[in-house]
Design a protein around this motif. Structure first.
Motif, PDB file in Angstrom:
ATOM      1  N   LEU A 159      51.766  43.703  28.584  1.00 29.71           N
ATOM      2  CA  LEU A 159      51.238  44.891  29.249  1.00 29.71           C
ATOM      3  C   LEU A 159      49.775  44.715  29.648  1.00 29.71           C
ATOM      4  O   LEU A 159      49.364  45.114  30.743  1.00 29.71           O
ATOM      5  N   SER A 160      48.987  44.110  28.762  1.00 30.05           N
ATOM      6  CA  SER A 160      47.575  43.892  29.112  1.00 30.05           C
ATOM      7  C   SER A 160      47.449  42.876  30.237  1.00 30.05           C
ATOM      8  O   SER A 160      46.582  43.010  31.111  1.00 30.05           O
ATOM      9  N   GLY A 161      48.316  41.857  30.248  1.00 25.94           N
ATOM     10  CA  GLY A 161      48.289  40.881  31.339  1.00 25.94           C
ATOM     11  C   GLY A 161      48.671  41.503  32.669  1.00 25.94           C
ATOM     12  O   GLY A 161      48.057  41.227  33.700  1.00 25.94           O
ATOM     13  N   ILE A 162      49.699  42.363  32.661  1.00 23.40           N
ATOM     14  CA  ILE A 162      50.111  43.046  33.891  1.00 23.40           C
ATOM     15  C   ILE A 162      49.012  43.984  34.365  1.00 23.40           C
ATOM     16  O   ILE A 162      48.669  44.026  35.563  1.00 23.40           O
ATOM     17  N   ALA A 163      48.417  44.765  33.430  1.00 23.19           N
ATOM     18  CA  ALA A 163      47.338  45.682  33.802  1.00 23.19           C
ATOM     19  C   ALA A 163      46.153  44.915  34.393  1.00 23.19           C
ATOM     20  O   ALA A 163      45.573  45.322  35.412  1.00 23.19           O
ATOM     21  N   GLY A 164      45.793  43.796  33.765  1.00 20.04           N
ATOM     22  CA  GLY A 164      44.692  42.989  34.288  1.00 20.04           C
ATOM     23  C   GLY A 164      44.975  42.471  35.678  1.00 20.04           C
ATOM     24  O   GLY A 164      44.092  42.454  36.545  1.00 20.04           O
ATOM     25  N   ASN A 165      46.228  42.054  35.933  1.00 17.68           N
ATOM     26  CA  ASN A 165      46.603  41.564  37.257  1.00 17.68           C
ATOM     27  C   ASN A 165      46.519  42.661  38.304  1.00 17.68           C
ATOM     28  O   ASN A 165      45.971  42.459  39.401  1.00 17.68           O
ATOM     29  N   VAL A 166      47.061  43.838  37.982  1.00 19.16           N
ATOM     30  CA  VAL A 166      47.085  44.935  38.961  1.00 19.16           C
ATOM     31  C   VAL A 166      45.662  45.367  39.318  1.00 19.16           C
ATOM     32  O   VAL A 166      45.322  45.530  40.499  1.00 19.16           O
ATOM     33  N   ILE A 167      44.822  45.570  38.300  1.00 15.88           N
ATOM     34  CA  ILE A 167      43.462  46.043  38.559  1.00 15.88           C
ATOM     35  C   ILE A 167      42.636  44.976  39.278  1.00 15.88           C
ATOM     36  O   ILE A 167      41.907  45.272  40.229  1.00 15.88           O
ATOM     37  N   SER A 168      42.769  43.722  38.839  1.00 16.62           N
ATOM     38  CA  SER A 168      42.025  42.643  39.495  1.00 16.62           C
ATOM     39  C   SER A 168      42.500  42.445  40.929  1.00 16.62           C
ATOM     40  O   SER A 168      41.711  42.073  41.807  1.00 16.62           O
ATOM     41  N   ILE A 173      31.044  53.566  43.544  1.00 16.30           N
ATOM     42  CA  ILE A 173      31.551  53.988  42.248  1.00 16.30           C
ATOM     43  C   ILE A 173      32.982  53.526  42.017  1.00 16.30           C
ATOM     44  O   ILE A 173      33.383  53.219  40.893  1.00 16.30           O
ATOM     45  N   SER A 174      33.790  53.462  43.078  1.00 17.19           N
ATOM     46  CA  SER A 174      35.188  53.055  42.914  1.00 17.19           C
ATOM     47  C   SER A 174      35.281  51.623  42.405  1.00 17.19           C
ATOM     48  O   SER A 174      36.105  51.308  41.534  1.00 17.19           O
ATOM     49  N   LEU A 175      34.414  50.744  42.920  1.00 16.54           N
ATOM     50  CA  LEU A 175      34.432  49.352  42.476  1.00 16.54           C
ATOM     51  C   LEU A 175      33.956  49.237  41.031  1.00 16.54           C
ATOM     52  O   LEU A 175      34.540  48.493  40.233  1.00 16.54           O
ATOM     53  N   SER A 176      32.920  49.985  40.665  1.00 18.18           N
ATOM     54  CA  SER A 176      32.436  49.960  39.282  1.00 18.18           C
ATOM     55  C   SER A 176      33.515  50.441  38.324  1.00 18.18           C
ATOM     56  O   SER A 176      33.692  49.877  37.234  1.00 18.18           O
ATOM     57  N   PHE A 177      34.232  51.483  38.725  1.00 16.99           N
ATOM     58  CA  PHE A 177      35.306  52.012  37.878  1.00 16.99           C
ATOM     59  C   PHE A 177      36.420  50.979  37.700  1.00 16.99           C
ATOM     60  O   PHE A 177      36.927  50.777  36.591  1.00 16.99           O
ATOM     61  N   CYS A 178      36.798  50.311  38.790  1.00 22.64           N
ATOM     62  CA  CYS A 178      37.836  49.271  38.696  1.00 22.64           C
ATOM     63  C   CYS A 178      37.380  48.115  37.813  1.00 22.64           C
ATOM     64  O   CYS A 178      38.190  47.540  37.074  1.00 22.64           O
ATOM     65  N   LEU A 179      36.095  47.782  37.873  1.00 21.65           N
ATOM     66  CA  LEU A 179      35.579  46.697  37.038  1.00 21.65           C
ATOM     67  C   LEU A 179      35.622  47.064  35.560  1.00 21.65           C
ATOM     68  O   LEU A 179      35.873  46.214  34.709  1.00 21.65           O
ATOM     69  N   VAL A 180      35.378  48.344  35.256  1.00 24.73           N
ATOM     70  CA  VAL A 180      35.490  48.800  33.864  1.00 24.73           C
ATOM     71  C   VAL A 180      36.923  48.635  33.375  1.00 24.73           C
ATOM     72  O   VAL A 180      37.177  48.088  32.286  1.00 24.73           O
ATOM     73  N   SER A 238      39.237  46.701  34.601  1.00 27.94           N
ATOM     74  CA  SER A 238      39.575  45.277  34.565  1.00 27.94           C
ATOM     75  C   SER A 238      39.031  44.618  33.301  1.00 27.94           C
ATOM     76  O   SER A 238      39.733  43.835  32.642  1.00 27.94           O
ATOM     77  N   ALA A 239      37.785  44.941  32.941  1.00 26.23           N
ATOM     78  CA  ALA A 239      37.189  44.366  31.735  1.00 26.23           C
ATOM     79  C   ALA A 239      37.960  44.775  30.486  1.00 26.23           C
ATOM     80  O   ALA A 239      38.194  43.950  29.584  1.00 26.23           O
ATOM     81  N   VAL A 240      38.404  46.035  30.423  1.00 26.46           N
ATOM     82  CA  VAL A 240      39.171  46.504  29.264  1.00 26.46           C
ATOM     83  C   VAL A 240      40.500  45.760  29.176  1.00 26.46           C
ATOM     84  O   VAL A 240      40.907  45.281  28.107  1.00 26.46           O
ATOM     85  N   ALA A 241      41.193  45.646  30.319  1.00 27.71           N
ATOM     86  CA  ALA A 241      42.505  45.000  30.333  1.00 27.71           C
ATOM     87  C   ALA A 241      42.405  43.530  29.920  1.00 27.71           C
ATOM     88  O   ALA A 241      43.186  43.050  29.076  1.00 27.71           O
ATOM     89  N   PHE A 264      32.297  44.924  30.693  1.00 26.79           N
ATOM     90  CA  PHE A 264      32.478  46.342  30.386  1.00 26.79           C
ATOM     91  C   PHE A 264      31.127  47.046  30.269  1.00 26.79           C
ATOM     92  O   PHE A 264      30.927  48.140  30.817  1.00 26.79           O
ATOM     93  N   PHE A 265      30.185  46.414  29.575  1.00 30.00           N
ATOM     94  CA  PHE A 265      28.871  47.022  29.364  1.00 30.00           C
ATOM     95  C   PHE A 265      28.145  47.248  30.687  1.00 30.00           C
ATOM     96  O   PHE A 265      27.677  48.362  30.975  1.00 30.00           O
ATOM     97  N   PHE A 266      28.034  46.204  31.516  1.00 31.52           N
ATOM     98  CA  PHE A 266      27.283  46.330  32.754  1.00 31.52           C
ATOM     99  C   PHE A 266      27.974  47.257  33.754  1.00 31.52           C
ATOM    100  O   PHE A 266      27.306  47.965  34.517  1.00 31.52           O
ATOM    101  N   SER A 267      29.302  47.288  33.755  1.00 30.15           N
ATOM    102  CA  SER A 267      30.015  48.212  34.643  1.00 30.15           C
ATOM    103  C   SER A 267      29.788  49.656  34.210  1.00 30.15           C
ATOM    104  O   SER A 267      29.626  50.544  35.043  1.00 30.15           O
TER     105      SER A 267
END
Length: 299
Positions: free
Chosen positions: A15-24, A170-177, A179-182, A203-206
């Motif tokens: 699930l984390s791999g799929i989430a990371g793929n979708v967000i990235s 803001i949309s890109l920053s949110f997606c990066l957050v 992505s970092a979590v996933a 995660f921190f910088f986003s």
């Protein structure tokens, strides 16, 4: 611990791999609108090719790491996609950039994506013992990823200095957050520190970027609306007039039914002469208590 992309033997990894793929996937596609405009206008304007060259280099490094490590399909799939997309961006840039910018971008591409990658690959495959290759390449990927995540510091300082979030979507920053979590979760569940640790910094910088966005996006207490020119200045002259409103007043434009909340002062620019009486009425009717004030605008 290793896992295939769709293996449900370890659902957390899957699930984390799929989430990371979708967000990235969404992050990689973020510049598409920019390059659509580039193709339409047949010019790159003044933006730089460096982010796309760097992203291409990062994708190729992670592909090599995933191949050496083995059984890392989420890393292979998203970085394979990212490699193709970033290469397309670089090619489009080279096609439509002015001559100087094109030569500079080509130099970056050859230095980083060709020469630097070839050196890293040669050292990993020929200069490092097989049992240490994954560790060596993982360390390179970790260091490079941290450098990429620290890069937005320049934008953060610019936002603080200018108090403007114009260059921080803001949309890109949110997606990066997200992505970092996933990818942190993926690295944690697969016990891969080279994937996990860089995403702590990401995660921190986003989050810092998002915090600055919401802090500096607050609307100003001044709004510009049309009013009249002073007759003494000669009909067509433009003047500025300040209309004081009580705290928490609601200003409603006559051409719109959308209230503008929280405005204490409205700066009004000049408009046709026939609106003089309406502007005077607004000033006269402003009351100290919270109320609704209708401001007649021109269509």
């Amino acid at each position: 611990m290793a896992a295939g992309f769709l293996s449900m033997a370890h659902p957390a990894i899957t699930l984390s791999g799929i989430a990371g793929n979708v967000i990235s996937f969404l992050v990689f596609l973020a510049p598409v609108t920019t390059f659509v405009q580039v193709v339409r206008k047949k010019t790159t304007g003044g933006f730089s090719a460096v982010p796309y060259v760097v992203a291409l280099f990062s994708s190729t490094l992670w592909i090599l790491y995933a191949l050496l490590k083995g059984n890392s399909r989420p890393l292979l799939t998203i970085n394979g996609f990212g490699c193709g997309v970033e290469l397309a961006y670089v090619v489009a840039y080279l096609l439509y950039a002015p001559r100087k910018a094109r030569l500079r971008a080509l130099a970056y591409f050859l230095a980083l994506d060709v020469a630097a990658f070839a050196i890293v690959a040669a050292v990993a495959l020929l200069g490092v013992a097989p049992e240490h290759r994954v560790k060596f390449l993982g360390s390179v990927c970790l260091a490079f990823s941290m450098a990429v995540f620290v890069a937005p510091l320049s934008i953060i300082f610019k936002v603080i200095k200018t108090k403007s979030v114009e260059f921080m979507p803001i949309s890109l920053s949110f997606c990066l957050v997200l992505s970092a979590v996933a990818w942190f979760c993926y690295g944690y569940f697969t016990k891969d520190p080279y994937v996990m640790y860089p995403n702590v910094g990401g995660f921190f910088f986003s989050c810092v970027q998002m915090g600055l966005y919401f802090y500096y996006r607050r609307p100003s207490n001044a709004a510009v609306l049309p009013t009249t020119a002073d007759g003494a200045t000669g009909g067509g002259a433009v003047q500025a007039q300040v209309i004081e409103l009580p705290p928490h007043a609601v200003a409603i434009l006559s051409v719109s039914n959308i209230p503008i909340l929280g405005m204490h002062k409205i700066e009004v620019m000049a408009a046709p002469e026939q609106q003089d009486a309406k502007a005077a009425d607004i000033v006269d009717k402003a009351a100290p208590a919270p109320e609704a004030v209708e401001i007649a605008g021109t269509v």
